[in-house]
Design a protein around this motif. Structure first.
Motif, PDB file in Angstrom:
ATOM      1  N   HIS A  68       0.914  -1.148   0.000  1.00 28.49           N
ATOM      2  CA  HIS A  68       0.000   0.000   0.000  1.00 28.49           C
ATOM      3  C   HIS A  68       0.953   1.198   0.000  1.00 28.49           C
ATOM      4  CE1 HIS A  68      -2.939  -3.003   1.261  1.00 28.49           C
ATOM      5  NE2 HIS A  68      -2.129  -3.349   2.246  1.00 28.49           N
ATOM      6  N   MET A  71       1.333   4.312   2.339  1.00 30.62           N
ATOM      7  CA  MET A  71       1.380   4.109   3.793  1.00 30.62           C
ATOM      8  C   MET A  71       2.750   4.378   4.407  1.00 30.62           C
ATOM      9  SD  MET A  71      -1.267   1.006   4.586  1.00 30.62           S
ATOM     10  CE  MET A  71      -1.557   1.471   6.303  1.00 30.62           C
ATOM     11  N   ILE A  91      -5.163   3.456  11.961  1.00 27.95           N
ATOM     12  CA  ILE A  91      -4.901   3.641  10.527  1.00 27.95           C
ATOM     13  C   ILE A  91      -6.116   4.217   9.791  1.00 27.95           C
ATOM     14  CG2 ILE A  91      -4.266   2.436   8.384  1.00 27.95           C
ATOM     15  CD1 ILE A  91      -1.953   2.728  10.455  1.00 27.95           C
ATOM     16  N   TRP A  92      -7.268   3.562   9.893  1.00 25.46           N
ATOM     17  CA  TRP A  92      -8.421   4.063   9.142  1.00 25.46           C
ATOM     18  C   TRP A  92      -8.811   5.492   9.554  1.00 25.46           C
ATOM     19  CZ3 TRP A  92     -11.214  -1.357   9.475  1.00 25.46           C
ATOM     20  CH2 TRP A  92     -10.749  -2.157   8.433  1.00 25.46           C
ATOM     21  N   GLU A  95      -6.310   7.646   7.768  1.00 27.40           N
ATOM     22  CA  GLU A  95      -6.475   7.590   6.300  1.00 27.40           C
ATOM     23  C   GLU A  95      -7.661   8.447   5.836  1.00 27.40           C
ATOM     24  OE1 GLU A  95      -6.696   3.369   5.562  1.00 27.40           O
ATOM     25  OE2 GLU A  95      -4.561   3.238   5.058  1.00 27.40           O
ATOM     26  N   MET A 125      -2.403  -1.533  -3.614  1.00 24.10           N
ATOM     27  CA  MET A 125      -3.839  -1.430  -3.306  1.00 24.10           C
ATOM     28  C   MET A 125      -4.008  -0.255  -2.358  1.00 24.10           C
ATOM     29  SD  MET A 125      -5.958  -3.858  -0.685  1.00 24.10           S
ATOM     30  CE  MET A 125      -5.848  -5.427  -1.465  1.00 24.10           C
ATOM     31  N   PHE A 127      -6.066   4.051  -2.087  1.00 26.45           N
ATOM     32  CA  PHE A 127      -7.126   4.993  -2.464  1.00 26.45           C
ATOM     33  C   PHE A 127      -6.511   6.118  -3.314  1.00 26.45           C
ATOM     34  CE2 PHE A 127      -7.652   3.485   1.971  1.00 26.45           C
ATOM     35  CZ  PHE A 127      -8.662   2.577   1.740  1.00 26.45           C
ATOM     36  N   HIS A 187     -11.160  -5.070  -0.633  1.00 28.97           N
ATOM     37  CA  HIS A 187     -10.191  -5.128   0.467  1.00 28.97           C
ATOM     38  C   HIS A 187     -10.059  -6.526   1.075  1.00 28.97           C
ATOM     39  CE1 HIS A 187      -9.196  -4.646   4.846  1.00 28.97           C
ATOM     40  NE2 HIS A 187      -8.219  -3.917   4.334  1.00 28.97           N
ATOM     41  N   TYR A 190     -14.004  -9.425   5.134  1.00 26.04           N
ATOM     42  CA  TYR A 190     -14.652  -8.827   6.311  1.00 26.04           C
ATOM     43  C   TYR A 190     -14.995  -7.344   6.130  1.00 26.04           C
ATOM     44  CZ  TYR A 190      -9.733  -7.585   7.289  1.00 26.04           C
ATOM     45  OH  TYR A 190      -8.446  -7.129   7.188  1.00 26.04           O
ATOM     46  N   HIS A 214      -6.969  -9.077   0.177  1.00 26.40           N
ATOM     47  CA  HIS A 214      -6.383  -9.678   1.387  1.00 26.40           C
ATOM     48  C   HIS A 214      -7.146 -10.971   1.671  1.00 26.40           C
ATOM     49  CE1 HIS A 214      -5.368  -5.345   2.322  1.00 26.40           C
ATOM     50  NE2 HIS A 214      -4.235  -5.909   2.671  1.00 26.40           N
ATOM     51  N   GLU A 217      -5.790 -13.635   6.619  1.00 28.03           N
ATOM     52  CA  GLU A 217      -4.622 -13.067   7.300  1.00 28.03           C
ATOM     53  C   GLU A 217      -4.605 -13.486   8.776  1.00 28.03           C
ATOM     54  OE1 GLU A 217      -4.533  -8.829   6.845  1.00 28.03           O
ATOM     55  OE2 GLU A 217      -2.589  -8.594   7.827  1.00 28.03           O
ATOM     56  N   HIS A 251      -1.388 -12.574   1.900  1.00 30.20           N
ATOM     57  CA  HIS A 251      -1.281 -13.195   3.232  1.00 30.20           C
ATOM     58  C   HIS A 251      -1.477 -14.704   3.179  1.00 30.20           C
ATOM     59  CE1 HIS A 251      -0.597  -9.343   4.963  1.00 30.20           C
ATOM     60  NE2 HIS A 251      -1.748  -8.870   4.490  1.00 30.20           N
ATOM     61  N   ASP A 303       3.760  -5.796   2.185  1.00 31.51           N
ATOM     62  CA  ASP A 303       2.631  -5.102   2.804  1.00 31.51           C
ATOM     63  C   ASP A 303       3.043  -3.621   2.937  1.00 31.51           C
ATOM     64  OD1 ASP A 303       0.050  -4.847   3.750  1.00 31.51           O
ATOM     65  OD2 ASP A 303       0.248  -6.351   5.307  1.00 31.51           O
TER      66      ASP A 303
HETATM   67  C1  LIG Z   1      -5.839  -0.565   1.459  1.00 37.44           C
HETATM   68  C2  LIG Z   1      -6.396  -0.644   2.834  1.00 37.44           C
HETATM   69  O1  LIG Z   1      -5.843  -1.780   3.465  1.00 37.44           O
HETATM   70  C3  LIG Z   1      -5.375  -1.419   4.743  1.00 37.44           C
HETATM   71  N1  LIG Z   1      -4.348  -2.357   5.191  1.00 37.44           N
HETATM   72  C4  LIG Z   1      -3.044  -2.152   5.321  1.00 37.44           C
HETATM   73  N2  LIG Z   1      -2.434  -3.252   5.789  1.00 37.44           N
HETATM   74  C5  LIG Z   1      -3.405  -4.173   5.939  1.00 37.44           C
HETATM   75  C6  LIG Z   1      -3.417  -5.508   6.386  1.00 37.44           C
HETATM   76  O2  LIG Z   1      -2.318  -6.136   6.769  1.00 37.44           O
HETATM   77  N3  LIG Z   1      -4.585  -6.168   6.419  1.00 37.44           N
HETATM   78  C7  LIG Z   1      -5.726  -5.558   6.064  1.00 37.44           C
HETATM   79  N4  LIG Z   1      -5.778  -4.279   5.642  1.00 37.44           N
HETATM   80  C8  LIG Z   1      -4.628  -3.606   5.581  1.00 37.44           C
HETATM   81  C9  LIG Z   1      -4.891  -0.019   4.551  1.00 37.44           C
HETATM   82  O3  LIG Z   1      -4.720   0.657   5.750  1.00 37.44           O
HETATM   83  C10 LIG Z   1      -6.000   0.545   3.690  1.00 37.44           C
HETATM   84  O4  LIG Z   1      -7.090   0.943   4.461  1.00 37.44           O
END
Ligand SMILES: C[C@H]1O[C@@H](n2cnc3c(O)ncnc32)[C@H](O)[C@@H]1O
Ligand SMILES: [Zn+2]
Length: 434
Positions: A68, A71, A91-92, A95, A125, A127, A187, A190, A214, A217, A251, A303
């Motif tokens: 990503h 990041m 993170i979210w 973001e 992957m 935005f 994504h 889930y 993903h 994982e 993963h 990753d």
């Molecule tokens: C692209 C989106 O995926 C998020 N992300 C970053 N690393 C992982 C991970 O290991 N598993 C699931 N999602 C992940 C990233 O923050 C973005 O929101």
């Protein structure tokens, strides 16, 4: 031609005095982005630039099959947490404040880091991928860029995400740069609804582009999927049409024998991300021995740089090889040659690229590891590359026959590091104030 003139130009290049597969060789890049010849002495050439490798090791450029890129702006921002807590609390929310400019500078930083450490292609992957596309176009690296769909089971959100996916693919294509390829990314099981997963699969197949997701994982992801759908994640993805030959699943840690058989049958590529999995303590390694026996194409990825915290495929190769040996209690698992193959050829295969091998007629995506203490003595190219070398030992990176780094120099590196650092601080400050 002087050393500074050579950057960013696709011209015929002769690389002399490099060690390739254990022999001193010459490599001729034909000026169209392809490898023209490989041999002990290439006399028939029109090279405009000659690199004396001085005994450097030549390797195919690394192919980072799951990252990503923007990041890197959150490198070191949130460490030492469980995956879902890390995503949902740190993170979210951050973001949500990302601007196009942030994404652009984050991607510029990632391209810089990857070029510096010998990666020539990455599978991304995220935005606002048009901004990543601009950064990739300028950096000279190769990438497959996918908008990440997250609809959370909401139909209206799915509709708007699907429109963004379509416009992203269209906008990436409008760059008319064969190095910058579009993909599709739901994504994970889930975060994306059944209709979202099915739509992404159908759309990727219609457009004949890779789908990047993903998969399995964590143990929780598997348990939640079984509870919600009565199926394990691979079977659920298959039910939605997601498992097909251009599916790249990152993963693949928590797989059972049936999952592996299914991935092999559908021709899916599984991407091992050992550093991220170990740091987020997923407690399971991708089952490489069984996947290899079943014939699954396994590739390698870092990753994002906020869970890794680097994009160095040399660290990733070493970690993959030693994690697999440790986890399966067998030092013969994932020998060095396999680690190199999953970091190059297997990624190329997944993306349909004629790369990952240094040979005439292949894409001129290659790297040189200059003479350095980690490469002495020189009993085995594979062993030194996987077990001893760091990405910072890469001296020259060439993508599409264009020199992006030479003798450790990348034009514009200082500005990118300064700007990305400023942008990251500002992003975190804005997120904290919200
Ligand atoms: C692209 C989106 O995926 C998020 N992300 C970053 N690393 C992982 C991970 O290991 N598993 C699931 N999602 C992940 C990233 O923050 C973005 O929101
Ligand atoms: Zn990821």
């Amino acid at each position: 031609m002087t050393d500074t003139d050579i950057f960013g130009k696709q011209v015929p290049i002769l690389i002399r005095n490099v060690s390739l597969n254990g022999k001193i060789q010459e490599i001729y890049l034909d000026g169209t982005g392809m490898i023209g010849a490989v041999g002990e002495k290439i006399t028939d050439h029109d090279a405009e630039f000659i690199i004396d490798g001085d005994g450097a090791t030549a390797l195919p450029g690394m192919i980072n099959m799951h990252t990503h890129s923007p990041m890197g702006l959150l490198r070191g921002y949130a460490d030492d947490m469980q995956l879902f807590e890390w995503l949902s609390t740190k993170i979210w929310p951050t973001e949500a404040h990302l601007t196009e400019d942030d994404i652009y500078w984050g991607a510029k930083l990632a391209c810089l880091e990857m070029i510096r450490t010998g990666t020539t292609t990455f599978n991304d992957m995220y935005f606002k991928m048009e901004s990543v596309g601009r950064a990739v176009d300028e950096a000279g690296i190769r990438a497959c860029l996918s908008y990440c769909m997250i609809d959370g089971g909401d139909h209206a959100k799915f509709e708007s995400e699907a429109r963004i996916m379509e416009s992203t693919v269209k906008n990436i294509r409008s760059l008319h740069n064969p190095r910058v390829m579009p993909g599709v990314s739901p994504h994970a099981v889930y975060t994306v609804s059944e209709e979202g997963l099915a739509w992404c699969a159908e759309y990727a197949k219609k457009e004949q582009i890779p789908l990047h997701v993903h998969l399995s994982e964590t143990e929780q992801e598997v348990a939640d999927c079984v509870a919600a759908h009565g199926m394990r994640p691979p079977a659920w993805l298959d039910h939605c049409g997601v498992l097909f030959e251009q599916c790249i699943a990152a993963h693949c840690c928590w797989l059972d024998a049936g999952d592996i058989t299914l991935l092999a049958k559908r021709g899916v590529t599984a991407v091992h991300n050992p550093i991220s999995n170990m740091k987020l303590a997923g407690n399971r390694a991708l089952p490489y021995p069984e996947m290899k026996t079943a014939g699954v194409n396994v590739a390698l990825g870092t990753d994002g740089a906020s869970s890794n915290n680097a994009l160095d495929m040399f660290s990733e190769m070493k970690t993959a090889a030693i994690l697999q040996k440790f986890f399966w209690n067998d030092p013969t698992v994932m020998p060095a040659a396999d680690a190199l193959k999953i970091a190059s050829q297997n990624g190329a295969k997944a993306l349909g690229l004629n790369a990952g091998v240094i040979a005439p007629g292949r894409l001129a995506d290659l790297i040189l590891i200059g003479r350095n203490p980690l490469n002495v003595p020189f009993f085995s190219t594979d062993s030194n590359a996987v077990y001893a070398t760091s990405g910072l030992a890469v001296s020259t990176t060439i993508c599409d026959g264009v020199i992006l780094m030479h003798d450790g120099v990348i034009p514009g590196a200082e500005e990118i590091m300064n700007k990305a650092g400023d942008v990251a601080s500002d992003l975190v400050r804005r997120a904290a104030q919200a």
